[in-house]
Write a protein that holds these residues in place. Sequence first.
Motif, PDB file in Angstrom:
ATOM      1  N   LEU A  82       0.688  -1.181   0.078  1.00 29.79           N
ATOM      2  CA  LEU A  82       0.100   0.014  -0.099  1.00 29.79           C
ATOM      3  C   LEU A  82       0.675   1.233  -0.032  1.00 29.79           C
ATOM      4  CD1 LEU A  82      -2.757   1.083   0.421  1.00 29.79           C
ATOM      5  CD2 LEU A  82      -2.421   1.362   2.786  1.00 29.79           C
ATOM      6  N   VAL A  83       1.924   1.332   0.958  1.00 33.15           N
ATOM      7  CA  VAL A  83       2.769   2.574   0.979  1.00 33.15           C
ATOM      8  C   VAL A  83       4.191   2.219   0.641  1.00 33.15           C
ATOM      9  CG1 VAL A  83       3.252   4.442   2.537  1.00 33.15           C
ATOM     10  CG2 VAL A  83       1.228   3.143   3.074  1.00 33.15           C
ATOM     11  N   PRO A  84       4.502   2.993  -0.394  1.00 34.78           N
ATOM     12  CA  PRO A  84       5.766   2.870  -1.040  1.00 34.78           C
ATOM     13  C   PRO A  84       6.876   3.447   0.074  1.00 34.78           C
ATOM     14  CG  PRO A  84       4.604   3.760  -2.789  1.00 34.78           C
ATOM     15  CD  PRO A  84       3.609   3.569  -1.793  1.00 34.78           C
ATOM     16  N   GLU A  85       8.000   2.922   0.428  1.00 34.84           N
ATOM     17  CA  GLU A  85       8.942   3.370   1.463  1.00 34.84           C
ATOM     18  C   GLU A  85       8.141   3.837   2.847  1.00 34.84           C
ATOM     19  OE1 GLU A  85      11.066   6.604  -0.525  1.00 34.84           O
ATOM     20  OE2 GLU A  85      12.341   5.050  -1.692  1.00 34.84           O
ATOM     21  N   ALA A  86       7.639   2.862   3.356  1.00 34.37           N
ATOM     22  CA  ALA A  86       6.458   3.143   4.411  1.00 34.37           C
ATOM     23  C   ALA A  86       7.484   3.615   5.599  1.00 34.37           C
ATOM     24  CB  ALA A  86       5.965   1.802   5.014  1.00 34.37           C
ATOM     25  N   ASP A  87       8.403   3.287   5.759  1.00 32.65           N
ATOM     26  CA  ASP A  87       9.326   3.991   7.008  1.00 32.65           C
ATOM     27  C   ASP A  87       9.485   5.532   6.807  1.00 32.65           C
ATOM     28  OD1 ASP A  87       9.520   1.618   8.387  1.00 32.65           O
ATOM     29  OD2 ASP A  87      11.598   1.238   7.467  1.00 32.65           O
ATOM     30  N   LYS A  88       9.807   5.721   5.621  1.00 30.60           N
ATOM     31  CA  LYS A  88       9.685   7.145   5.248  1.00 30.60           C
ATOM     32  C   LYS A  88       8.609   8.037   5.128  1.00 30.60           C
ATOM     33  CE  LYS A  88      14.239   6.745   2.553  1.00 30.60           C
ATOM     34  NZ  LYS A  88      15.033   6.998   1.405  1.00 30.60           N
ATOM     35  N   GLU A  89       7.552   7.313   4.685  1.00 32.46           N
ATOM     36  CA  GLU A  89       6.311   7.915   4.710  1.00 32.46           C
ATOM     37  C   GLU A  89       5.447   8.116   5.849  1.00 32.46           C
ATOM     38  OE1 GLU A  89       3.643  10.003   2.156  1.00 32.46           O
ATOM     39  OE2 GLU A  89       5.549   8.993   1.803  1.00 32.46           O
ATOM     40  N   ARG A  90       5.890   7.360   6.864  1.00 34.26           N
ATOM     41  CA  ARG A  90       5.223   7.272   8.216  1.00 34.26           C
ATOM     42  C   ARG A  90       4.958   8.767   8.849  1.00 34.26           C
ATOM     43  NH1 ARG A  90       3.838   3.135  12.103  1.00 34.26           N
ATOM     44  NH2 ARG A  90       4.962   1.629  10.825  1.00 34.26           N
ATOM     45  N   VAL A  91       6.016   9.363   8.802  1.00 30.51           N
ATOM     46  CA  VAL A  91       6.154  10.883   9.439  1.00 30.51           C
ATOM     47  C   VAL A  91       5.467  11.935   8.768  1.00 30.51           C
ATOM     48  CG1 VAL A  91       8.324  10.421  10.428  1.00 30.51           C
ATOM     49  CG2 VAL A  91       8.220  11.555   8.168  1.00 30.51           C
TER      50      VAL A  91
END
Length: 484
Positions: A413-422
């Motif tokens: 669902l979310v590409p590069e989830a760790d970066k997008e989380r913020v």
Amino acid sequence: MDKRLLGVPAILAILAILAILAILAIFLARGSALAGTTSDDLPQRYRAAIIVEQAAPFVRLPLSPQVYANSRSAGLADLRILDAGGERVPFALLAPRPEQTTTRQQWRAAVLYRLPPRPASGEWLAPVDLTLADGRLTLRQRGGPPIAAERSPGWLVDLGERAPGEAAPRALRFEWTGPSEFSAPYQLETSADLRTWRAAGSGQLIALAAASGALTQPDAPLPESVERFVRIVWRPEARPPELRAAQAGHADEQRTTLDPATSLVLASSPEPASAYAGEDARRALHFDLAARLPVATLELLLPAGTRVLPVRVQARQRLDEPWQTITSTVVYRLERAGGVAADRSPPLVVRRDLRYVRALPDARATAPAAGEVRLEVRADLASVVFAAQGTPPYTLATGAERASPGALPLPTLVPEADKERVRFGVARLGTFAELPEAAQQDKTAARNAALRPWLLWGVLLAGVVLLAVMVWRLARARGGAPPN
């Protein structure tokens, strides 16, 4: 009588048996098919509005305990997010992240004393005297002429007095005045009273000159059980530097809660009657969490006053299950004078899914009334993150049995989830509403499920009666026929 007529009842009996077996097979197949069905067309009984408070391409929605209570599929498989037109919106489940622990090294100044020459025999005296005054240790450097550097075999390091509960330092860092290059192997010893010493490891201080700059090794690791005093003694082959200062390195751990647990405070309730209630049910403090929740900690909150209560904590998932003991512990609340806040027993760490909890007070202690005791539950509830696509407003739907999983994997669902989380947006749930048509369908399905065994028994009895009639007719026909 024609012998061919005698075969008609037999044929009818066979046909009846076949019909009964066919009807039973149809009913059994239908029941099995319904029991194993997973479909996205199953009715979602409960719906709640999603209120977006901070818009973003991906929005995070924390789930409430009510979501767990309304969900009727394992692992929240029946969750769906719908837009204003009823179209499905893709989403993923977010499990709570564990605490993040970071370790920083803090350096505090230590005191250096030059060691006197080691005697050929007898005790090696320290360059300081240790005295105890008013419960504190104090140092006083011994008098006499200063110790020459070339005659000293090393240094005494005072790490200082540690506060209660403070961790021991894990390293020493030295500073020196020269020379620019040296190699100094050493032996470490530690002591708490300057009399009894034990080995504490060895190492080497190094300083080398290079074109890119000086290469140095100024740190000496310390063992976990290091005492207040450390003696660094140079090896005979060492070319030691002239030390001017020392620092003790203390590891400072900081824990950061990334996803706080959800806190619920529950009042005790009467334990429902069951085969496993037993005599303990009358004195037990019973709590219903209303849903199967991923519980992190449990804490019994006692009423005001000084109270000490040994208890046995038990749990179960269903009312028809026996109780399982989690642990035995002592819950206390100690009232202090002078307006000081009362001391309480620490929460009980559980880390498991729970629905029903009860605490059994020890018979040798007076337990407060059930209505005076509350239970604080801290649960690690999941969140969902959904793509803000389609037409808002959005709705969370749940409450379907045997639903196929509706969540996507987070990386899908979310590409590069760790970066997008913020950059996730923020949303919250409104109040749940029950759909009348879905509730009616559930009632109809439950009624049909309850009637299905009776229908099967009715078909079986009808088949037995029909077989009995066929056998009776066949026996009568055979009995009235002339001898062959």
